[in-house]
Design an enzyme around this catalytic site. Structure first.
Site, PDB file in Angstrom:
ATOM      1  N   LYS A   1      81.872  82.297 134.798  1.00 54.65           N
ATOM      2  CA  LYS A   1      80.761  81.853 136.153  1.00 54.65           C
ATOM      3  C   LYS A   1      81.846  81.629 137.135  1.00 54.65           C
ATOM      4  O   LYS A   1      82.714  80.865 137.185  1.00 54.65           O
ATOM      5  CB  LYS A   1      80.106  80.975 135.527  1.00 54.65           C
ATOM      6  CG  LYS A   1      78.811  80.601 136.658  1.00 54.65           C
ATOM      7  CD  LYS A   1      77.876  79.553 136.153  1.00 54.65           C
ATOM      8  CE  LYS A   1      76.895  79.209 137.229  1.00 54.65           C
ATOM      9  NZ  LYS A   1      75.843  78.255 136.863  1.00 54.65           N
TER      10      LYS A   1
ATOM     11  N   SER B   1      71.365  79.436 137.247  1.00 53.49           N
ATOM     12  CA  SER B   1      72.152  80.011 137.978  1.00 53.49           C
ATOM     13  C   SER B   1      72.994  81.000 137.424  1.00 53.49           C
ATOM     14  O   SER B   1      73.631  81.794 138.189  1.00 53.49           O
ATOM     15  CB  SER B   1      72.812  78.874 138.872  1.00 53.49           C
ATOM     16  OG  SER B   1      73.626  78.036 138.048  1.00 53.49           O
TER      17      SER B   1
ATOM     18  N   SER C   1      70.689  75.864 133.854  1.00 56.21           N
ATOM     19  CA  SER C   1      71.559  77.038 134.203  1.00 56.21           C
ATOM     20  C   SER C   1      72.173  77.878 133.326  1.00 56.21           C
ATOM     21  O   SER C   1      72.680  79.167 133.638  1.00 56.21           O
ATOM     22  CB  SER C   1      72.397  76.744 135.471  1.00 56.21           C
ATOM     23  OG  SER C   1      71.809  76.409 136.470  1.00 56.21           O
TER      24      SER C   1
END
Lengths: 499, 501
Positions: free
Chosen positions: B82, B157, B181
């Site tokens: 990420k 996210s 997330s």
């Protein structure tokens, strides 16, 4: 040598009320000091960058103190130990649990946009700073925080860009917050010099105000004489010496008094002291005051200081300046004034202790250290920490004085030469052929010479002007380059002139 | 091995194949890269993926093997990261304009550990800017589509990480979980996603959103892949004072934690123990979740019951305050954490600012997206003088209640079973104009975040129209391995039919 604690003690005592003339009578001056002291740790508060002064800008930095994304603070426990030591020395309550908080504000020399400090839960509360004359001033608290960087703004004309040096970012500080219990500029100076002496003796901070390792802000207000309620205060920043602290307070007290005399009111504001003009000027008003939005820093667990840890730290507490001062008085018989001067810094006190240990007369030793050695050192631009004369060498000199093998006059010359060359006492004596001459045969030769060269003075003496004896002593001392023993000399001269 | 079958290997199988020389790391990387070239244009999972970089890293692993060096548990295995986790040699932008082109000088600790275990970093994945969002629509660069249904969001996210794995571009990925997330995008993309206990994985190098909640978590196709990643990246770290030792992240005798150990695929976990009692907050679920989700929840309950697990109904009252509590605390911390993006030292800097104030306001005004600005404003407000106690102070008190409520409940049951999300993945654009609706969709993930306890999301079934539905297990402190055991058992008995039956 700055911040002479002994001088301050003397002057504070001599000025009865210590109040500024314009303020006296009508208003009470109330002062509270906030002192920031940089802690003498090897590395910064939350990273392993060196905690050092004077390096090229932006060298002692890393992702943590630059506030890079993802970098996290890790507490330097040595800084906590030093804060505990200081708290113990000042009689504070050491909190078992204290909490780091974020103080949020934007400034280019504050990389994270917040300063890590302690707010609701400081490490030390209470305590007091002794003024050295039996009085002391209470403390509100001591907390640990990180320093910000330095901004350098363009001076008129030349450079048009502001520059930032982040070497100081993350340097560990303690903020020592005093009660508003000071009532004169002189007492404020005394408080600060006492505190400076204490942090130095503890080796918690080097106490250097010029380099900014010790900094002071003053909260100053006036209230009608005898009133209980405090007046509106102003906070004065940028006080980089004890002298400037006193100047700023005097100016500010007068300024406020004039406003109040004219029926005006004081604005609660932050003011800057301008060293050149000796004035304070408004920096920001109450309406511009920051809302720092303090909250506990989630990156740092609460600081826990166990009883055991506190006890271990207190156990290695060095002798504090006032304790040392009274030991010098009681063990060595020094006058309060000598004792205060010789405990001005820890280095000086250590030096004197080393000399007094084996000197024949500690009181005389104090005088030689204080007057001759310090005087010579300061003439050479040095101080006791860089003294080329070791306590051992000074002791050798003191012994020679005591057993009469060196005159006081030659002793002074010897100190000067030792400071200048760094040579040992014996080397200096040998090089100059300095020895006290009390042998009457040699003395008689010098005396005969003096009589021969000064027939009119001889005549006057014989006519009854016996005060001329000193003139002949001086002549012989000169001719003997100071080696003649003045005690032995006098009878020889008297005898020769009577003949 | 064909390229498809290479991509189908579990992480431990792939690493073993590389270590044994049955396949090269370059072959493995190439299989994923080639597939990525096909599918990525329709998905948008990555912010940064360079074929040459990946192949070079893979080549290095192969050379190390050729030199006879011992290779780690993830030898040659591509892992997507990420883009809010610091990587040297690649940008780390947090999907924000304000960090466009930012290149960290240090690897995050989790990334360093991956590299040490032999993993090949496989690009940087898209996210909601700074982790603020639940759909990956808040990226400053582009949206990411759900590989299972491209008109749907992948969740957020960590939507890029989820989409990268779900579309077969990478076998596993790291995400980060602040309020859900990792878990919510895992649920939306049919993956297993673990939010480890707070402090289990070092946050050093994870760009902070809300420091008291943030944790890096693994996302993969199976509980065993997730377990292997967890075991590699977890552990105390001298760079993060909130990281913690302890727990069972590396169990004694657990072969997966031993470099060079035998592969442990799901088949080896078929006999993993199940809990004897799970708590189910049924009323909260019936009130808050859609019908598809409630149905899959009941099916999952049925599976556990059928396997001898007692299901005990529990009431969670404080936890129902989690949404309000979370948005006060997370945004307060974010408002402070994001202060460093001021245009002075790194990242985006507004041009033509005349004064310092202008430099700040323009840099931040232009550099941050709408959602980030909303949260900074909210967070600044709740910390302000006069409001602090009513908002931030109150939220901290409620957070403590949530934590103690979950602790109390978990002292009576071994875990809590609940949905990960109230609905299956929603259509792109559906909630992007309604932040409150978006916030409310986090209700089932937030309590575990606020309590700091471990939680795992796993694929448990499908909606009527074939969208993935994930269920969640909350566990006691230090229970990550147990949670993964239970999911592994569930997987092994439901594998191939898309969920509980």
């Amino acid at each position: 040598m700055n911040a002479d604690f002994a001088d301050r003690q003397r002057s504070a005592k001599s000025e009865e009320s210590g109040k500024s003339a314009k303020v006296a009578g009508r208003y009470d001056l109330v002062i509270g000091l906030e002192v920031h002291a940089q802690l003498r740790t090897a590395s910064k508060l939350f990273c392993s960058c060196p905690n050092a002064f004077g390096h090229d800008p932006n060298r002692n930095v890393c992702p943590v103190c630059l506030g890079h994304p993802g970098a996290l603070p890790v507490l330097n426990t040595r800084a906590v130990d030093l804060a505990v030591l200081l708290g113990e020395a000042l009689g504070c309550e050491i909190r078992e649990t204290s909490v780091f908080a974020r103080k949020n504000y934007f400034y280019p020399d504050l990389p994270k946009g917040y300063q890590i400090s302690q707010f609701e839960h400081p490490i030390c509360v209470g305590g007091a700073v002794p003024l050295g004359d039996g009085r002391s001033v209470g403390l509100v608290r001591i907390h640990i925080e990180e320093d910000a960087g330095k901004s350098k703004h363009p001076e008129a004309g030349d450079d048009t860009e502001s520059r930032i040096d982040l070497n100081r970012c993350g340097v560990p500080l303690v903020e020592i917050v005093g009660q508003p219990e000071l009532h004169s500029a002189e007492d404020a100076g005394l408080y600060l010099s006492s505190l400076k002496r204490i942090v130095e003796f503890l080796d918690v901070c080097d106490g250097n105000m010029e380099e900014g390792s010790l900094r002071c802000d003053a909260n100053v207000s006036l209230k009608p004489a005898g009133a209980a309620e405090l007046g509106t205060r102003t906070e004065i920043k940028n006080l980089n010496s004890i002298r400037n602290l006193e100047r700023a307070i005097r100016f500010e007290a007068d300024r406020q008094a004039k406003i109040l005399d004219d029926g005006g009111t004081i604005d609660q504001e932050t003011r800057l002291f301008d060293e050149a003009s000796g004035r304070t000027r408004s920096m920001r008003g109450k309406e511009d005051a920051h809302d720092y939005r303090y909250f506990p820093d989630p990156d740092l667990p609460p600081v826990f200081v166990s009883d055991d840890r506190r006890t271990r730290i207190a156990a290695v507490m060095p002798e504090l300046p006032l304790q040392r001062q009274s030991r010098f008085e009681n063990s060595f018989g020094l006058s309060p004034d000598d004792a205060a001067v010789l405990t001005q810094t820890r280095a000086l006190a250590d030096y004197y202790d080393a000399v007094a240990e084996s000197a024949p007369d500690p009181v005389a030793a104090a005088n030689w250290v204080r007057t001759e050695l310090l005087g010579r050192l300061s003439a050479e631009g040095k101080d006791i920490t860089s003294s080329p004369v070791s306590p051992r060498e000074l002791t050798a000199l003191l012994k020679a004085l005591d057993d009469g093998t060196l005159s006081g006059k030659l002793g002074k010359a010897a100190v000067a030469e030792m400071v200048e060359t760094g040579d040992a006492f014996a080397v200096v004596v040998e090089r100059n052929g300095w020895k006290v001459v009390s042998d009457t045969g040699q003395l008689a030769v010098w005396v005969a010479e003096a009589i021969e060269k000064n027939p009119s003075e001889v005549a006057s003496y014989r006519a009854g002007k016996t005060s001329l004896l000193n003139f002949f002593v001086g002549q012989v001392m000169k001719a003997s380059r100071g080696q003649a023993d003045p005690g032995a000399l006098r009878p020889v001269i008297e005898k020769a002139l009577e003949d | 091995m064909s390229k498809t079958s290479l991509r189908d290997l579990s992480l431990s199988e792939a690493a073993l194949a590389v270590r044994n020389g049955e396949v090269t790391s370059v072959d493995l990387a190439d299989a994923f890269l080639s597939h990525s070239e096909q599918v990525e244009p329709g998905i948008g999972a990555f912010l940064h993926l360079e074929r040459d970089e990946v192949l070079q890293a893979a080549e290095e692993i192969d050379q190390r093997r050729a030199r006879g060096e011992a290779l780690g548990e993830l030898a040659g295995v591509p892992i997507a990261i990420k883009d809010n986790i610091a990587t040297t040699g690649m940008p780390t932008t947090c999907a924000s304009r304000i960090l466009e082109g930012h290149r960290p000088v240090r690897d995050a600790t989790a990334v360093r550990k991956l590299r040490e275990a032999g993993a090949v970093l496989f690009g940087k994945t898209n996210l909601d800017e700074f982790g603020m969002g639940s759909s990956t629509e808040n990226s400053a660069y582009h949206v990411t589509r759900n590989p299972l249904r491209v008109d749907r969001v992948p969740g957020g996210s960590s939507g890029g990480s989820a989409a990268a794995v779900a579309s077969g571009q990478a076998p596993a990925a790291l995400g980060s979980d602040t309020g859900g997330s990792v878990r919510q995008p895992a649920a939306f993309c049919g993956l297993v996603g673990l939010k480890p206990q707070y402090g289990r994985v070092s946050r050093s190098g994870l760009v902070a959103f809300a420091s008291s909640l943030d944790v890096i978590g693994p996302m993969g196709r199976s509980a065993e892949d997730v377990r292997l990643l967890l075991n590699v990246i977890s552990g105390p770290d001298s760079l993060d004072s909130t990281s913690r030792a302890g727990g069972s992240s590396s169990r004694p005798g657990d072969s997966t934690s031993r470099p060079g150990g035998s592969p442990t695929g799901p088949e080896n976990r078929a006999d993993a123990p199940l809990p004897s009692v799970l708590g189910i907050p049924r009323r909260w679920i019936e009130r808050g979740a859609g019908s598809d989700v409630v149905r899959v929840f009941e099916e999952t309950c049925e599976w556990f019951r059928a396997h001898g697990v007692e299901l005990r109904e529990i009431e969670l009252e404080a936890a129902e305050q989690a949404v309000a509590t979370y948005y006060v605390i997370a945004d307060a911390e974010a408002s402070s954490n994001l202060s460093r993006y001021d245009g002075v030292r790194f990242g985006y800097r507004a041009q033509s600012a005349e004064t310092l104030e202008e430099l700040y306001t323009r840099t931040r005004g232009e550099g941050f997206g709408l959602e980030v600005k909303r949260r900074i404003l909210l967070g600044t407000f709740v910390l302000s003088a006069g409001y602090y106690d009513a908002y931030y102070g109150q939220a901290q008190r409620v957070r403590s209640r949530i934590r103690s409520e979950l602790e109390t409940v978990l002292s009576g049951v071994e875990g809590i079973l609940l949905p990960t999300t109230p609905t299956p993945p929603f259509p792109l654009g559906q909630k992007s104009d309604d932040p409150l609706e978006m916030y409310l969709s986090d209700l089932y993930t937030l309590p575990a975040s606020l309590a700091g306890i471990p939680a795992v999301s796993f694929p448990a079934g499908q909606s009527e129209d074939g969208l993935p539905v994930g269920m969640q297990l909350y566990g006691r402190d230090d229970s990550e391995q147990d949670l993964l055991d239970w999911v592994s058992r569930f997987e092994s008995s439901t594998r191939g039919n898309g969920g509980a039956s």
